[in-house]
Design a protein around this motif. Structure first.
Motif, PDB file in Angstrom:
ATOM      1  N   LYS A  94     -13.624  44.042  42.019  1.00  0.00           N
ATOM      2  CA  LYS A  94     -14.518  43.066  42.645  1.00  0.00           C
ATOM      3  C   LYS A  94     -14.587  43.252  44.156  1.00  0.00           C
ATOM      4  N   LEU A 140     -12.610  43.680  51.057  1.00  0.00           N
ATOM      5  CA  LEU A 140     -12.830  42.434  51.784  1.00  0.00           C
ATOM      6  C   LEU A 140     -11.680  42.175  52.764  1.00  0.00           C
ATOM      7  N   VAL A 164     -11.990  43.163  46.392  1.00  0.00           N
ATOM      8  CA  VAL A 164     -11.090  42.296  47.152  1.00  0.00           C
ATOM      9  C   VAL A 164     -10.343  43.091  48.226  1.00  0.00           C
ATOM     10  N   PHE A 179     -14.195  33.800  49.580  1.00  0.00           N
ATOM     11  CA  PHE A 179     -14.434  34.710  48.460  1.00  0.00           C
ATOM     12  C   PHE A 179     -14.417  33.875  47.193  1.00  0.00           C
TER      13      PHE A 179
END
Length: 199
Positions: free
Chosen positions: A187, A192, A189, A179
């Motif tokens: 964003k 993710l 995260v 990342f």
């Protein structure tokens, strides 16, 4: 002649100058700060009044808002707003509405709006943030493009990758996810991390 205005470090300004770019340091707070924002707006206005640029290109939310307002107050024309994304998409509904109205103001005051993808262009129109007549998509999108050769798996790169895996005690069969970005909720995260857990 190209001129860059930014609150970046002296090192970054020196790098730009080495490429023949004239630069001005204009301190800018990332988050809303009334006094600093007014000071920044005034400094931008002074530069725009003095330099009389033919084209002004702005990008990133805060710099775009202050830059476009300063440019209009200075009587500038040829203002291009480069939209790289919408940092406020994951904000609570009221904040999202406020930020979308500020984005809409930027689109209204700009002479041209350049989104970095067709999907972003369509979203700006669908949500009434930007008039379709102001939008210009460059080729298939992307603000900078990707040099595919920089990521092609040459023998030297594969060998270097194996050495890095070995130094980190990772199997050559381990799946790795990289990342690159600002580690913030907006964003993606958290999404993710959740996606990695399901792999």
């Amino acid at each position: 002649e190209i001129t860059a205005l930014a609150g970046a470090s002296e090192e970054e300004h020196n790098s730009a100058r080495a490429l023949g770019v004239k630069t001005h340091v204009v301190p800018m707070a990332r988050y809303p700060h009334l006094l600093r924002d007014i000071s920044c707006l005034f400094k931008l206005w002074m530069v725009f009044r003095r330099e009389r640029f033919d084209v002004i290109q702005v990008s990133t939310p805060k710099a775009s808002l202050l830059g476009i307002i300063a440019a209009r107050l200075a009587g500038s024309r040829g203002i291009m707003y480069l939209v790289r994304g919408r940092a406020y998409e994951c904000k609570p509904s009221m904040l999202r509405w406020i930020y979308s109205r500020l984005d809409s103001l930027c689109c209204t005051l700009a002479d041209m709006v350049v989104p970095v993808s067709a999907s972003l262009r369509d979203q700006l129109v669908r949500e009434g943030i930007c008039h379709p007549g102001k939008l210009r998509l460059v080729a298939a999108g992307s603000s900078q493009g990707v040099d595919a050769t920089a990521y092609s798996p040459s023998l030297a790169r594969l060998k270097a990758a194996d050495e890095i895996r070995t130094s980190l005690q990772l199997s050559v069969h381990s799946q790795l996810v990289l990342f690159v970005g600002w580690v913030r909720r907006e964003k993606g995260v958290i999404e993710l991390v959740e996606a990695i857990r399901t792999l």
